[in-house]
Design a protein around this motif. Sequence first.
Motif, PDB file in Angstrom:
ATOM      1  N   ALA A 287       9.260  -2.681  -3.320  1.00 18.65           N
ATOM      2  CA  ALA A 287       9.771  -2.662  -1.950  1.00 18.65           C
ATOM      3  C   ALA A 287       8.788  -1.984  -0.995  1.00 18.65           C
ATOM      4  O   ALA A 287       8.713  -2.330   0.188  1.00 18.65           O
ATOM      5  CB  ALA A 287      11.122  -1.952  -1.911  1.00 18.65           C
ATOM      6  N   GLU A 288       8.020  -1.032  -1.514  1.00 19.71           N
ATOM      7  CA  GLU A 288       7.060  -0.292  -0.687  1.00 19.71           C
ATOM      8  C   GLU A 288       5.678  -0.937  -0.663  1.00 19.71           C
ATOM      9  O   GLU A 288       4.745  -0.390  -0.067  1.00 19.71           O
ATOM     10  CB  GLU A 288       6.958   1.154  -1.200  1.00 19.71           C
ATOM     11  N   GLY A 289       5.533  -2.092  -1.319  1.00 26.26           N
ATOM     12  CA  GLY A 289       4.250  -2.781  -1.331  1.00 26.26           C
ATOM     13  C   GLY A 289       3.211  -2.131  -2.224  1.00 26.26           C
ATOM     14  O   GLY A 289       2.009  -2.338  -2.035  1.00 26.26           O
ATOM     15  N   ARG A 290       3.650  -1.374  -3.231  1.00 28.20           N
ATOM     16  CA  ARG A 290       2.715  -0.668  -4.113  1.00 28.20           C
ATOM     17  C   ARG A 290       2.567  -1.337  -5.473  1.00 28.20           C
ATOM     18  O   ARG A 290       1.788  -0.883  -6.307  1.00 28.20           O
ATOM     19  CB  ARG A 290       3.152   0.785  -4.294  1.00 28.20           C
ATOM     20  N   LEU A 291       3.306  -2.412  -5.709  1.00 27.35           N
ATOM     21  CA  LEU A 291       3.190  -3.111  -6.988  1.00 27.35           C
ATOM     22  C   LEU A 291       2.056  -4.129  -6.887  1.00 27.35           C
ATOM     23  O   LEU A 291       2.013  -4.940  -5.960  1.00 27.35           O
ATOM     24  CB  LEU A 291       4.514  -3.799  -7.340  1.00 27.35           C
ATOM     25  N   LEU A 292       1.139  -4.084  -7.829  1.00 25.14           N
ATOM     26  CA  LEU A 292      -0.031  -4.943  -7.839  1.00 25.14           C
ATOM     27  C   LEU A 292       0.193  -6.134  -8.772  1.00 25.14           C
ATOM     28  O   LEU A 292       1.226  -6.230  -9.448  1.00 25.14           O
ATOM     29  CB  LEU A 292      -1.251  -4.135  -8.310  1.00 25.14           C
ATOM     30  N   LEU A 293      -0.777  -7.027  -8.827  1.00 20.59           N
ATOM     31  CA  LEU A 293      -0.758  -8.061  -9.846  1.00 20.59           C
ATOM     32  C   LEU A 293      -0.763  -7.389 -11.216  1.00 20.59           C
ATOM     33  O   LEU A 293      -1.391  -6.338 -11.392  1.00 20.59           O
ATOM     34  CB  LEU A 293      -1.991  -8.950  -9.705  1.00 20.59           C
ATOM     35  N   PRO A 294      -0.096  -7.952 -12.215  1.00 20.53           N
ATOM     36  CA  PRO A 294      -0.056  -7.296 -13.525  1.00 20.53           C
ATOM     37  C   PRO A 294      -1.397  -7.301 -14.264  1.00 20.53           C
ATOM     38  O   PRO A 294      -1.566  -6.580 -15.247  1.00 20.53           O
ATOM     39  CB  PRO A 294       1.005  -8.092 -14.288  1.00 20.53           C
ATOM     40  N   LEU A 295      -2.344  -8.124 -13.818  1.00 23.40           N
ATOM     41  CA  LEU A 295      -3.689  -8.161 -14.392  1.00 23.40           C
ATOM     42  C   LEU A 295      -4.659  -8.557 -13.290  1.00 23.40           C
ATOM     43  O   LEU A 295      -4.415  -9.511 -12.553  1.00 23.40           O
ATOM     44  CB  LEU A 295      -3.761  -9.168 -15.544  1.00 23.40           C
ATOM     45  N   ASP A 296      -5.761  -7.828 -13.169  1.00 24.17           N
ATOM     46  CA  ASP A 296      -6.781  -8.180 -12.195  1.00 24.17           C
ATOM     47  C   ASP A 296      -8.139  -7.762 -12.730  1.00 24.17           C
ATOM     48  O   ASP A 296      -8.270  -7.358 -13.888  1.00 24.17           O
ATOM     49  CB  ASP A 296      -6.487  -7.556 -10.819  1.00 24.17           C
ATOM     50  N   HIS A 297      -9.162  -7.866 -11.902  1.00 22.77           N
ATOM     51  CA  HIS A 297     -10.528  -7.509 -12.283  1.00 22.77           C
ATOM     52  C   HIS A 297     -11.142  -6.736 -11.123  1.00 22.77           C
ATOM     53  O   HIS A 297     -10.901  -7.086  -9.958  1.00 22.77           O
ATOM     54  CB  HIS A 297     -11.348  -8.779 -12.575  1.00 22.77           C
ATOM     55  N   PRO A 298     -11.937  -5.697 -11.392  1.00 25.26           N
ATOM     56  CA  PRO A 298     -12.527  -4.939 -10.281  1.00 25.26           C
ATOM     57  C   PRO A 298     -13.450  -5.780  -9.405  1.00 25.26           C
ATOM     58  O   PRO A 298     -13.645  -5.458  -8.233  1.00 25.26           O
ATOM     59  CB  PRO A 298     -13.289  -3.807 -10.982  1.00 25.26           C
ATOM     60  N   ASP A 299     -14.004  -6.848  -9.949  1.00 25.40           N
ATOM     61  CA  ASP A 299     -14.802  -7.808  -9.174  1.00 25.40           C
ATOM     62  C   ASP A 299     -14.014  -9.108  -9.108  1.00 25.40           C
ATOM     63  O   ASP A 299     -13.936  -9.826 -10.106  1.00 25.40           O
ATOM     64  CB  ASP A 299     -16.160  -8.039  -9.833  1.00 25.40           C
ATOM     65  N   PRO A 300     -13.390  -9.427  -7.967  1.00 21.47           N
ATOM     66  CA  PRO A 300     -12.521 -10.611  -7.893  1.00 21.47           C
ATOM     67  C   PRO A 300     -13.199 -11.911  -8.313  1.00 21.47           C
ATOM     68  O   PRO A 300     -12.527 -12.855  -8.736  1.00 21.47           O
ATOM     69  CB  PRO A 300     -12.118 -10.652  -6.419  1.00 21.47           C
TER      70      PRO A 300
END
Length: 332
Positions: free
Chosen positions: A68-81
């Motif tokens: 609700a606060e916009g703090r949930l990210l994708l469950p998997l990502d990469h430091p270099d998109p």
Amino acid sequence: MFLSQLTLSGGDRAVAARPDEDGAAHLVPGAQSTRDLALAAIAAGRSLADEVEARGQGRAVDLAAALAEGRLLLPLDHPDPAHLHLTGTGLTHLGSAATRDAMHQKEQAREDLTDSMKMFRMGLEGGKPGAGQIGAQPEWFYKGNGHAAVAPGAALTSPGFALDAGEEPEIAGLYVIGPDGTPFRLGFALANEFSDHVTERGNYLWLAHSKLRPASFGPEMLLGDLPGHVEGASRVIRDGRVIWEKPFLSGEANMSHSLGNLEHHHFKYDLFRQPGDVHVHFFGTATLSFADGIATRPGDEFEIACDAFGLPLRNLLTQQPNDAAPVAVAAL
């Protein structure tokens, strides 16, 4: 077990784990990203779930509040998109051919088959090969890299030149490539494989253009095997009211291809087995609001929900201004 990524109130990144649908979420000690956690599990020669359990249990977190606060990210990502690849396969689900065929079929003799139906039949006849065998090649498409990956709760922004902005409720497989080039599947997540169906319908050869749109997945990643039968709900919400709702089915019991066959035909390319890279692969759907005559518009909200995958995936639809001027390329 479910994993998710979030930003803490102080700004630091963290990974949270939940044991099951009814359990509370806790931080995973020493983990700032799911990718790093997965690479540690690979190095230790154990499963991702075992790696999480070996680290113990951190403090409790409220995932719903973080979302609700916009703090949930994708469950998997990469430091270099640029090292996160968004791809998918279509015509993989029982019923998907009828949806696609209705979009592409022209006036023709009844005995003639559209390319969509031919591709679907290939899957029906050879998409689930026996052990150790390679099955029929599915339709495959590219959606973009990590720059096109939109966090749960964030807006899916359609480009100004788009002719449609439609949801596609799917299950996505989430992968990390190990140091020796082996693809490791971490788990599965709800996904919105957002597409432009009017452009696709205009000419089937524009399918590639229609898929170059943002996409979202999560909020949580389900570890372990994909259930054989998945049934969720896809909704379009306008001004606080549901204007369209339909169940969507997934899992191998509802598919013309096996997961292993779809995975082989993606990872058979050396390009997609580069150590450290992240892959999010959308497995397809047979359910579209567009097929039922719904024309979405900015301000609509997409909701994709299935209790077996944790929190629902919601994204608002926005659209860029339509700038008709051509893109100018500068010469050096």
